[in-house]
Write a protein that holds these residues in place. Sequence first.
Motif, PDB file in Angstrom:
ATOM      1  N   GLN A  41       0.819  -1.213   0.000  1.00  0.00           N
ATOM      2  CA  GLN A  41       0.000   0.000   0.000  1.00  0.00           C
ATOM      3  C   GLN A  41       0.847   1.256   0.000  1.00  0.00           C
ATOM      4  O   GLN A  41       0.315   2.370  -0.075  1.00  0.00           O
ATOM      5  N   ARG A  78      -7.072  -0.977  -6.913  1.00  0.00           N
ATOM      6  CA  ARG A  78      -7.794  -2.158  -7.399  1.00  0.00           C
ATOM      7  C   ARG A  78      -9.058  -1.786  -8.168  1.00  0.00           C
ATOM      8  O   ARG A  78      -9.244  -2.191  -9.293  1.00  0.00           O
ATOM      9  N   CYS A  98     -13.449   2.786  -3.280  1.00  0.00           N
ATOM     10  CA  CYS A  98     -12.144   2.595  -3.934  1.00  0.00           C
ATOM     11  C   CYS A  98     -11.461   3.920  -4.260  1.00  0.00           C
ATOM     12  O   CYS A  98     -10.242   4.026  -4.233  1.00  0.00           O
ATOM     13  N   ASN A 157      -7.476   2.947  -4.449  1.00  0.00           N
ATOM     14  CA  ASN A 157      -6.859   1.825  -3.732  1.00  0.00           C
ATOM     15  C   ASN A 157      -6.078   0.909  -4.675  1.00  0.00           C
ATOM     16  O   ASN A 157      -5.615  -0.140  -4.262  1.00  0.00           O
ATOM     17  N   ASP A 189      -0.212   7.667   4.369  1.00  0.00           N
ATOM     18  CA  ASP A 189      -1.475   7.897   5.079  1.00  0.00           C
ATOM     19  C   ASP A 189      -1.177   8.901   6.181  1.00  0.00           C
ATOM     20  O   ASP A 189      -0.468   8.603   7.123  1.00  0.00           O
TER      21      ASP A 189
END
Lengths: 800, 111
Positions: free
Chosen positions: A347, A510, A479, A508, A368
């Motif tokens: 990530q 995906r 997402c 994300n 993040d």
Amino acid sequence: MRKLVVVGNGMAGVACVDQILKYRHGFDITIFGEETHVNYNRIMLSSVLAGEKSFDDIVLNDIDWYQRNKIRTRLGVRIKQIAVNRRVVADTDGGEVEFDNLILATGSRAFIPPIPGVDKKNVFVFRTLDDTRALLARAVPGLRAVVIGGGLLGLEAARGLQVQGCNVTVVHLPGTLMERQLDATGGLYLRKRIEDLGVKVLLGCRTESILGNGHVEGLRFNSGENIDAELVVIATGIQPNVELAREAGLMVNRGIIVDDYMETSEPGIYAVGECTEHRGQVFGLVAPLYEQGQVLAATITGNRGPEFTGSVPATRLKIMGVDVFSAGSVHEAEPGVESLKFEDPAQGVYRKVVLKDGRVHGVVLVGDVSDDQRYVHWIKSGEDVCGMRRQLLFPPPAADGGLDVAQMPDSETVCGCMGVTKGAIINAIHEHGLTTLAQLKERTRASTGCGSCAGTCSRLLKAVAPDFEEDKIKTICACVPYSQDQLRGIIRSQKLKSAQDVLDIYGNGRGCEVCKPAISYLLDVVWCGDHVEDRSARFINDRVHANIQKDGTFSVVPRMRGGITSPAELRRIADVAEKYGVPLVKVTGSQRIDLLGVKKEDLPRIWADLDMPSGQAYTKGVRMVKTCVGSTFCRFGTQDAISTGVELERRLENLFTPHKVKMAVVGCPRNCAEATVKDIGLVGQDGSWQVVVGGAAGKGVRKADLLITVETTEEALEAAEVFFQYYREHANYLERTYDFVERFGIEKVRKDTVYAPPDAKRALIDRLRKSKDKSYDAWLERNNPRPAQFIQIEPLEVAK
Amino acid sequence: MTRWIKLTHVDNVPPREGRVVRLGTTQIAVFNTEQGFMAVENRCPHGGGPLADGIVGGTTVTCPLHNWRVCLKSGEVTKGCADGAPPVRTFAVEVRNGIVMLGVNAAEAAA
């Protein structure tokens, strides 16, 4: 009145004046600014370079503010001398202005290292609005640009140039990006993110000289290697502007030396901002400078306190999609220091909390940064966090969606830039009855710096203000946490061309069946079809250009413009139905013929045999234009509905739309083809056409609104086109015209389309034409199908 | 014992898409995901929908008929069913020399 002169019209100086105005000050104020612009938000210049904001967006105090507060403003004027004894300042033209009190807010300038060749053309710094404009003027797609310096400013400059289409390389002397704010691991994570954006990074490179004959052509490193460069930005740090103070005899070291009250060594002369040095520290970040401004405003109006006691350095990188935050001391070299770490390479998330004697000493967040202010609070308060070690790396589960505002202490800073605490925000909301974020910004200045605390401010408003109405931002799905309007802006400003890029950088990575088709649509419309088409992000209907049925078979609807066909076409349709054993042939409600129950592998051959274009019955696109017989045969027909309908269909077919678009053209108000319940309808009458939009005859029935009445057929077609493109550009994906028209209101739609200024209307038509030029009949893909798109694969060997 | 059967060239299954390979009477949906090739039976447990035609997000596919979501690693239905649908049958897949290989149980292959 006492005369107050402020030298410097930047963020720190003007913010200080703004604070002074809050006191009963009795000053006659004059501000000198060397730049010709009103006070703007310098930290947002990177957003201007990246095309996310315009100059108007980053103005902090407009000219009206200066006038309203009776501040004399002298812009484009440089003060060259302070005569301390005579109490006057002199500008470069010899003009003199007297002062009783003087504030030096001279800021800093780009530090330019002594590299041979820095004076060549197309070598820039990135410090002021004029620098930004010069860069924007020079940065053209394909240009090879090199940024010297991989700190905060260098990286933001690099991203901005890359968004402008340049091929950008960042050259950095240390072995870690942002090495003052990050440790080696954090630097690696950042490097990965930066490289993912398409910016090259060269570390450990010392630039020996800038090459080129007159204008820059490249760089030579001390390793002996060269790289090409047509544009160079030097972002190797800043240095305080202290010359004026030094010549006036003030105590100066790296910066102008000030005490805890922002007084310089000379009575009556003060300094604030990046030009100052306090307890041996100089400051380059905005938060402490605003704090200094508050202290100085108190001092200069006769108060003794509050005091400036230094600050926790905190930095946030402002590159969309690259979240980096650092505060306090982040290196573990000191004795007694330990650190807690978390890494998620997939990530791209890295977190490190540095502890010293059980207290938070520093923090690094990459990927993040949602709970950054938690750490700033701990660092400032110095509280013992030993009992919470397990919660230090992540917020407690209750606060999963970000920071829980109820749990924040009142003393905690919400806006790090402007130094506004939760308590101050809540007081302001109660005291002044604030209900919107705009009012809160105006009153407290919270969220007017980097803007990253806007979410927390909104949550506070929601929790405290009884009448708060949240700006409803409907995100597509979890997402990609942006609204479709935001995504359009992001796609445009960040020049994103493929769905996977949008997902990788802003989502994300995906995606799902909800967001992928929506992003695909937005890319298509933003770039007028000039995007990178990714069929994996499309629904199966848009991969095989047919409508999937409940049993996995497909339906085939060829285009019959205006519902007009011919014996030859009907014969081919009949032949196809027999040859491929089509189980059901049906006349549709849209004046076309539907072949149902077709096997996927038969599709390309059926299209070839039909030799008719795709009717787009399977997609969010232009379905049909239904017509009545009109003046061609009908006794009552007043307009030629058939040829107008056929022409309308030709002009719009093969384009994609937020949702399906059904149209109709009727030759008289009897409305036989039901134009008044279509997305777009043309209703003919004697000598004119009514163009109606937003009709529905589905789950709900809605009579279309009148867009405009026009005399000629060409005008009617153009009105339909203008509305069609406006809908394409502004509606959310899966929003039908009837919801869109209701949401926007027909008045606004009219104003922005048929009654828009001629160039705006022209621009809509131009973008429509551009899309149209890129569009094509999807069924022609039969000639060049994607790998194994239509077939079932036979294994290379048989299972025995 | 597992036998490995050569299915098809990797190029026949573009990234983030699925394709159907016919193995006897069984349709196998082969996917090219961000975490490698994966395969499940090409039948949604809900209405028998062709999973190979679904949109792939990470290692999940969404059935094109009614948006049931199936985990390609486990075969579990992750969204759509109210009270637990049976998982979709999964198959072992490997890529060797640019060929997608399917691992089948020798006993099953014989059957």
